[in-house]
Enzyme design. Structure first.
Site, PDB file in Angstrom:
ATOM      1  N   GLU A 171     -24.548 -33.390  -4.192  1.00  0.00           N
ATOM      2  CA  GLU A 171     -25.927 -32.873  -4.280  1.00  0.00           C
ATOM      3  C   GLU A 171     -26.948 -34.009  -4.408  1.00  0.00           C
ATOM      4  O   GLU A 171     -27.933 -33.911  -5.140  1.00  0.00           O
ATOM      5  CB  GLU A 171     -26.056 -31.822  -5.379  1.00  0.00           C
ATOM      6  CG  GLU A 171     -25.165 -30.625  -5.058  1.00  0.00           C
ATOM      7  CD  GLU A 171     -25.599 -29.306  -5.617  1.00  0.00           C
ATOM      8  OE1 GLU A 171     -26.772 -29.150  -5.977  1.00  0.00           O
ATOM      9  OE2 GLU A 171     -24.740 -28.415  -5.675  1.00  0.00           O
TER      10      GLU A 171
HETATM   11  N1  CAA Z   1     -38.897 -29.587  -0.964  1.00  0.00           N
HETATM   12  C1  CAA Z   1     -39.443 -29.249   0.212  1.00  0.00           C
HETATM   13  N2  CAA Z   1     -39.501 -30.089   1.263  1.00  0.00           N
HETATM   14  C2  CAA Z   1     -38.963 -31.315   1.099  1.00  0.00           C
HETATM   15  C3  CAA Z   1     -38.368 -31.740  -0.097  1.00  0.00           C
HETATM   16  C4  CAA Z   1     -38.344 -30.804  -1.165  1.00  0.00           C
HETATM   17  N3  CAA Z   1     -37.784 -31.101  -2.345  1.00  0.00           N
HETATM   18  N4  CAA Z   1     -37.932 -33.008   0.050  1.00  0.00           N
HETATM   19  C5  CAA Z   1     -38.241 -33.378   1.311  1.00  0.00           C
HETATM   20  N5  CAA Z   1     -38.871 -32.350   1.944  1.00  0.00           N
HETATM   21  C6  CAA Z   1     -39.392 -32.323   3.308  1.00  0.00           C
HETATM   22  C7  CAA Z   1     -40.512 -33.350   3.502  1.00  0.00           C
HETATM   23  O1  CAA Z   1     -41.771 -32.812   3.109  1.00  0.00           O
HETATM   24  C8  CAA Z   1     -40.432 -33.608   5.001  1.00  0.00           C
HETATM   25  O2  CAA Z   1     -41.036 -32.559   5.716  1.00  0.00           O
HETATM   26  P1  CAA Z   1     -42.500 -32.737   6.462  1.00  0.00           P
HETATM   27  O3  CAA Z   1     -42.415 -33.998   7.257  1.00  0.00           O
HETATM   28  O4  CAA Z   1     -42.608 -31.512   7.257  1.00  0.00           O
HETATM   29  O5  CAA Z   1     -43.476 -32.822   5.338  1.00  0.00           O
HETATM   30  C9  CAA Z   1     -38.952 -33.481   5.282  1.00  0.00           C
HETATM   31  O6  CAA Z   1     -38.381 -32.732   4.213  1.00  0.00           O
HETATM   32  C10 CAA Z   1     -38.253 -34.820   5.375  1.00  0.00           C
HETATM   33  O7  CAA Z   1     -38.476 -35.498   4.161  1.00  0.00           O
HETATM   34  P2  CAA Z   1     -38.377 -37.068   4.012  1.00  0.00           P
HETATM   35  O8  CAA Z   1     -39.267 -37.719   5.024  1.00  0.00           O
HETATM   36  O9  CAA Z   1     -38.607 -37.389   2.586  1.00  0.00           O
HETATM   37  O10 CAA Z   1     -36.870 -37.307   4.476  1.00  0.00           O
HETATM   38  P3  CAA Z   1     -35.891 -38.535   4.274  1.00  0.00           P
HETATM   39  O11 CAA Z   1     -35.135 -38.723   5.531  1.00  0.00           O
HETATM   40  O12 CAA Z   1     -36.630 -39.704   3.719  1.00  0.00           O
HETATM   41  O13 CAA Z   1     -34.813 -37.968   3.192  1.00  0.00           O
HETATM   42  C11 CAA Z   1     -33.916 -37.296   1.094  1.00  0.00           C
HETATM   43  C12 CAA Z   1     -35.147 -37.380   2.008  1.00  0.00           C
HETATM   44  C13 CAA Z   1     -34.471 -36.842  -0.252  1.00  0.00           C
HETATM   45  C14 CAA Z   1     -33.234 -38.628   0.922  1.00  0.00           C
HETATM   46  C15 CAA Z   1     -32.940 -36.244   1.652  1.00  0.00           C
HETATM   47  O14 CAA Z   1     -32.402 -36.643   2.901  1.00  0.00           O
HETATM   48  C16 CAA Z   1     -31.805 -35.939   0.698  1.00  0.00           C
HETATM   49  O15 CAA Z   1     -31.991 -35.188  -0.247  1.00  0.00           O
HETATM   50  N6  CAA Z   1     -30.588 -36.496   0.903  1.00  0.00           N
HETATM   51  C17 CAA Z   1     -29.414 -36.163   0.102  1.00  0.00           C
HETATM   52  C18 CAA Z   1     -28.659 -35.008   0.711  1.00  0.00           C
HETATM   53  C19 CAA Z   1     -27.956 -34.183  -0.328  1.00  0.00           C
HETATM   54  O16 CAA Z   1     -28.387 -34.021  -1.445  1.00  0.00           O
HETATM   55  N7  CAA Z   1     -26.857 -33.572   0.070  1.00  0.00           N
HETATM   56  C20 CAA Z   1     -26.159 -32.656  -0.750  1.00  0.00           C
HETATM   57  C21 CAA Z   1     -25.262 -31.777   0.066  1.00  0.00           C
HETATM   58  S1  CAA Z   1     -24.780 -30.270  -0.780  1.00  0.00           S
HETATM   59  C22 CAA Z   1     -23.660 -30.717  -1.922  1.00  0.00           C
HETATM   60  O17 CAA Z   1     -23.412 -31.872  -2.130  1.00  0.00           O
HETATM   61  C23 CAA Z   1     -23.031 -29.557  -2.684  1.00  0.00           C
HETATM   62  C24 CAA Z   1     -21.976 -29.947  -3.614  1.00  0.00           C
HETATM   63  O18 CAA Z   1     -21.525 -31.022  -3.618  1.00  0.00           O
HETATM   64  C25 CAA Z   1     -21.418 -29.021  -4.540  1.00  0.00           C
HETATM   65  P1  FAD Z   2     -23.390 -42.080   2.179  1.00  0.00           P
HETATM   66  O1  FAD Z   2     -24.641 -41.375   2.508  1.00  0.00           O
HETATM   67  O2  FAD Z   2     -22.654 -42.765   3.278  1.00  0.00           O
HETATM   68  O3  FAD Z   2     -23.666 -43.126   1.018  1.00  0.00           O
HETATM   69  C1  FAD Z   2     -22.815 -44.236   0.726  1.00  0.00           C
HETATM   70  C2  FAD Z   2     -23.491 -45.060  -0.383  1.00  0.00           C
HETATM   71  O4  FAD Z   2     -24.744 -45.601   0.110  1.00  0.00           O
HETATM   72  C3  FAD Z   2     -23.857 -44.238  -1.622  1.00  0.00           C
HETATM   73  O5  FAD Z   2     -23.717 -45.024  -2.774  1.00  0.00           O
HETATM   74  C4  FAD Z   2     -25.324 -43.899  -1.401  1.00  0.00           C
HETATM   75  O6  FAD Z   2     -26.023 -43.621  -2.598  1.00  0.00           O
HETATM   76  C5  FAD Z   2     -25.801 -45.187  -0.749  1.00  0.00           C
HETATM   77  N1  FAD Z   2     -27.015 -44.964   0.059  1.00  0.00           N
HETATM   78  C6  FAD Z   2     -27.147 -44.249   1.208  1.00  0.00           C
HETATM   79  N2  FAD Z   2     -28.413 -44.264   1.631  1.00  0.00           N
HETATM   80  C7  FAD Z   2     -29.120 -45.006   0.734  1.00  0.00           C
HETATM   81  C8  FAD Z   2     -30.489 -45.403   0.616  1.00  0.00           C
HETATM   82  N3  FAD Z   2     -31.420 -45.009   1.485  1.00  0.00           N
HETATM   83  N4  FAD Z   2     -30.850 -46.170  -0.427  1.00  0.00           N
HETATM   84  C9  FAD Z   2     -29.923 -46.562  -1.359  1.00  0.00           C
HETATM   85  N5  FAD Z   2     -28.614 -46.230  -1.304  1.00  0.00           N
HETATM   86  C10 FAD Z   2     -28.219 -45.456  -0.267  1.00  0.00           C
HETATM   87  N6  FAD Z   2     -21.879 -31.551   0.967  1.00  0.00           N
HETATM   88  C11 FAD Z   2     -22.277 -30.331   1.392  1.00  0.00           C
HETATM   89  O7  FAD Z   2     -23.108 -30.202   2.269  1.00  0.00           O
HETATM   90  N7  FAD Z   2     -21.751 -29.203   0.815  1.00  0.00           N
HETATM   91  C12 FAD Z   2     -20.830 -29.253  -0.165  1.00  0.00           C
HETATM   92  O8  FAD Z   2     -20.391 -28.205  -0.652  1.00  0.00           O
HETATM   93  C13 FAD Z   2     -20.380 -30.520  -0.619  1.00  0.00           C
HETATM   94  N8  FAD Z   2     -19.418 -30.629  -1.579  1.00  0.00           N
HETATM   95  C14 FAD Z   2     -18.880 -31.867  -1.860  1.00  0.00           C
HETATM   96  C15 FAD Z   2     -17.757 -31.953  -2.696  1.00  0.00           C
HETATM   97  C16 FAD Z   2     -17.154 -33.186  -2.896  1.00  0.00           C
HETATM   98  C17 FAD Z   2     -15.934 -33.262  -3.755  1.00  0.00           C
HETATM   99  C18 FAD Z   2     -17.700 -34.355  -2.297  1.00  0.00           C
HETATM  100  C19 FAD Z   2     -17.058 -35.712  -2.489  1.00  0.00           C
HETATM  101  C20 FAD Z   2     -18.831 -34.276  -1.535  1.00  0.00           C
HETATM  102  C21 FAD Z   2     -19.434 -33.029  -1.291  1.00  0.00           C
HETATM  103  N9  FAD Z   2     -20.515 -32.910  -0.424  1.00  0.00           N
HETATM  104  C22 FAD Z   2     -20.945 -31.676  -0.010  1.00  0.00           C
HETATM  105  C23 FAD Z   2     -21.053 -34.090   0.228  1.00  0.00           C
HETATM  106  C24 FAD Z   2     -21.966 -34.923  -0.661  1.00  0.00           C
HETATM  107  O9  FAD Z   2     -23.182 -34.287  -0.848  1.00  0.00           O
HETATM  108  C25 FAD Z   2     -22.111 -36.303   0.005  1.00  0.00           C
HETATM  109  O10 FAD Z   2     -20.883 -36.972  -0.150  1.00  0.00           O
HETATM  110  C26 FAD Z   2     -23.258 -37.110  -0.588  1.00  0.00           C
HETATM  111  O11 FAD Z   2     -24.493 -36.508  -0.284  1.00  0.00           O
HETATM  112  C27 FAD Z   2     -23.245 -38.574  -0.096  1.00  0.00           C
HETATM  113  O12 FAD Z   2     -23.103 -38.659   1.278  1.00  0.00           O
HETATM  114  P2  FAD Z   2     -21.991 -39.636   1.933  1.00  0.00           P
HETATM  115  O13 FAD Z   2     -20.691 -39.289   1.306  1.00  0.00           O
HETATM  116  O14 FAD Z   2     -22.094 -39.541   3.400  1.00  0.00           O
HETATM  117  O15 FAD Z   2     -22.377 -41.078   1.450  1.00  0.00           O
END
Ligand code: CAA
Ligand code: FAD
Length: 380
Positions: A363
Site C-alpha cells: 500500500e
Molecule cells: N487522491 C486523489 N487523487 C490523487 C491522489 C489522491 N490521494 N494522489 C494523486 N492523485 C492524482 C493527482 O492529482 C494526479 O491527477 P491530475 O493530474 O488529474 O491532478 C494523478 O493522481 C497523478 O498524480 P501524481 O502526478 O502525483 O503521480 P505520480 O506518478 O507522481 O505518483 C504516487 C504518485 C503517490 C507515488 C502514486 O503513484 C502511488 O501512490 N504509488 C504507490 C502505489 C501503491 O500504493 N500501491 C499499492 C498497491 S495495493 C496494495 O499494496 C494492497 C496490499 O498490499 C494489501
Molecule cells: P518498486 O516500485 O520497484 O520499488 C523498489 C524500491 O525502490 C522500494 O524501496 C521503493 O520504495 C523504491 N522507490 C521506487 N520509486 C521511488 C521513488 N520515486 N523515490 C524513492 N524510492 C523509490 N499490490 C496490489 O495492487 N494489490 C495487492 O493486494 C497487493 N498485495 C501485496 C502483498 C504482498 C505480500 C506484497 C509483497 C505486495 C503486495 N502488493 C499489492 C504490491 C505492493 O503494493 C508493491 O510491492 C509496492 O507498491 C512496491 O512496488 P514494487 O514491489 O514494484 O517496488
C-alpha cells in the site's frame, strides 16, 4: 484532539480481541508454517461483521466509522496479521471503493456479498513494471463498444486465489496517461483470466499472494467503476484510506510483540532476578511503549480525519510511515527481550517480526509515503 472512545467502540475492540484470542490464536503458528489461508476463520470474520465494517448497512455493511475499524484491525493484527490483511483489503480497498464510487447495480450485485464475507474481494493495481510507479500501467482494457477487452498481468495480489471479485486497474487510453486509466470489476472464472502460483513469502504467510493473468478477457461496460478516466484517482483515493488500515495493522503487530515481551520480562530470570529488573530490558520496554503510543495517536488522528470529513492523505501517510517503522523496531526488540526463545516459533515474536516488514512495503512503500508527505507539506 479528543480520542475518547464510545461504548460501541469499546465493545467492538473487545469483540475483536476475543475473536483473535479464541479463533485466530489456535493454529496461527501452523498456518504460518504451511502457508495456509485462514479459510474458516475468515468465514467467521464475515459472519461477525469484520469484513464490511464501514460499508453502508443497506448493502449488508456495519455502517461503522473508521475509528471502530482501526480498533478491530489493531486487535486482530496483534495475533494474526495474515488474517488482518484479508480484512484490510476487503474492508478498505474493495468495500469502501465500491460503496463510495460504485453505482446502485454494482453495489447490489457485488458489495452486498462482499460485506458479509459470502464473497471475498481483491484490489489489483500493482504490475511487474508498475509498483511504486503506479501510473505506468501496462495492463490494457480496449473499448470494443459493448465491452472492454482486458489484457495484461497484475502481480502481488492479496486474496489472489481466494477472491471472487477483483477490482482491476487498467489503461484504456495510453495518450491520456493517468487520465486514461479505469477500474473494473472482474469475476473469478471468466474466460481468459488465470491465476498464477502462490508466492512463497517471508511473512503474512497465511495470506495468499498471486500474479493474475488476463488474456482477452471480455469485461462488460457496466463493470467499469465511475466515469471514464476515473480509475487512477479511484485507486489513489481508495489507497489513502487503505493506508490507515495498514497503519493499524502495523500498530497491532507492534503492540502484540510488546505485550509478549513485557510478560516474558516478568517471568524470565537471569542473574538472580526477573529480567525486567535489568535496566537495559526495562528501557527497551519503555522505548517500545512510547513509540507504540505515538503510532496509536497518528493512527487515531488519521481515522478521525477521515470520519470528520477532513483530508486524510497526509495523516494517513504519516500514520503508515511511523507505525510500520514502529512495528519493525518493536518486533526486533521483542525478539531480543526473549533471548534464544525469541528465535523459535512457539514464542510468536519471530513471526511478528517477519510479518512487520510487509507493512513498510505494501500500500505504498515508506519511500512513497515520504513522497506523499513531502509533497503535501511543501505544496504551499
Ligand atoms: N487522491 C486523489 N487523487 C490523487 C491522489 C489522491 N490521494 N494522489 C494523486 N492523485 C492524482 C493527482 O492529482 C494526479 O491527477 P491530475 O493530474 O488529474 O491532478 C494523478 O493522481 C497523478 O498524480 P501524481 O502526478 O502525483 O503521480 P505520480 O506518478 O507522481 O505518483 C504516487 C504518485 C503517490 C507515488 C502514486 O503513484 C502511488 O501512490 N504509488 C504507490 C502505489 C501503491 O500504493 N500501491 C499499492 C498497491 S495495493 C496494495 O499494496 C494492497 C496490499 O498490499 C494489501
Ligand atoms: P518498486 O516500485 O520497484 O520499488 C523498489 C524500491 O525502490 C522500494 O524501496 C521503493 O520504495 C523504491 N522507490 C521506487 N520509486 C521511488 C521513488 N520515486 N523515490 C524513492 N524510492 C523509490 N499490490 C496490489 O495492487 N494489490 C495487492 O493486494 C497487493 N498485495 C501485496 C502483498 C504482498 C505480500 C506484497 C509483497 C505486495 C503486495 N502488493 C499489492 C504490491 C505492493 O503494493 C508493491 O510491492 C509496492 O507498491 C512496491 O512496488 P514494487 O514491489 O514494484 O517496488
Amino acid at each position: 484532539m479528543d480520542f475518547k472512545l464510545t461504548e460501541e467502540h469499546l465493545m467492538i475492540k473487545e469483540a475483536a480481541r476475543d475473536f483473535a484470542k479464541n479463533e485466530l490464536l489456535p493454529g496461527v503458528i501452523e498456518r504460518d508454517e504451511k502457508q495456509e489461508f485462514p479459510k474458516e476463520q475468515v468465514k467467521k470474520m464475515g459472519e461477525l461483521g469484520f469484513l464490511g465494517m464501514m460499508a453502508s448497512p443497506e448493502y449488508g455493511g456495519g455502517g461503522m466509522d473508521t475509528v471502530a475499524y482501526v480498533l478491530a484491525m489493531e486487535e486482530i493484527s496483534k495475533i494474526d496479521a495474515s488474517a488482518s490483511v484479508v480484512m484490510s483489503v476487503n474492508n478498505s480497498l474493495v468495500c469502501w471503493g465500491l460503496d463510495t464510487y460504485g453505482n446502485e447495480e454494482q453495489k447490489k450485485k457485488f458489495l452486498s456479498k462482499l460485506t458479509t464475507g459470502e464473497s471475498i474481494g481483491a484490489f489489483c493495481l500493482s504490475e511487474p513494471e508498475a509498483g511504486s510507479d503506479a501510473t505506468s500501467q501496462r495492463t490494457t482494457a480496449i473499448d470494443k463498444g459493448d465491452h472492454y477487452l482486458l489484457n495484461g498481468t497484475k502481480n502481488w495480489i492479496t486474496n489472489g486465489s481466494t477472491a471472487d471479485f477483483y477490482i482491476v486497474i487498467a489503461q484504456t487510453d495510453v495518450e491520456k496517461k493517468h487520465r486514461g486509466i479505469n477500474a473494473f470489476i472482474i469475476e473469478k472464472g471468466w474466460k481468459g483470466f488465470d491465476i498464477g502460483p502462490k508466492e512463497q513469502k517471508l511473512g503474512i504467510r497465511g495470506s495468499d499472494t498471486h500474479s493474475l493473468m488476463f488474456n482477452d478477457v471480455k469485461v462488460p461496460k457496466e463493470n467499469r467503476i465511475g466515469e471514464d478516466g476515473f480509475g487512477f484517482k479511484f485507486a489513489m483515493k481508495t489507497l489513502s484510506g487503505g493506508r490507515i488500515g495498514i497503519a493499524a495493522q502495523a500498530l497491532g503487530i507492534a503492540a502484540g510483540a510488546y505485550e509478549l515481551a513485557k510478560e516474558y520480562s516478568k517471568v524470565r530470570k537471569a542473574f538472580g532476578t526477573e529480567i525486567m529488573n535489568h535496566q537495559a530490558i526495562a528501557f527497551k520496554l519503555a522505548d517500545m511503549h512510547t513509540s507504540i503510543e505515538a503510532a496509536r495517536h497518528l493512527v487515531m488522528k488519521a481515522a478521525c480525519d477521515k470520519d470528520n470529513g477532513e483530508n486524510y492523505d497526509l495523516s494517513g501517510a504519516m500514520a503508515k510511515l511511523f507505525a510500520s517503522k514502529t512495528a519493525m523496531d518493536v518486533t526486533i526488540e521483542a525478539v531480543q527481550v526473549h533471548g534464544g526463545n525469541g528465535y523459535v516459533k512457539e514464542y510468536h515474536v519471530e513471526r511478528l517480526m517477519r510479518d512487520a516488514k510487509i507493512t513498510q512495503i505494501y500500500e505504498g512503500t515508506s519511500e512513497i509515503q515520504k513522497i506523499v508527505i513531502s509533497r503535501s507539506i511543501l505544496k504551499d
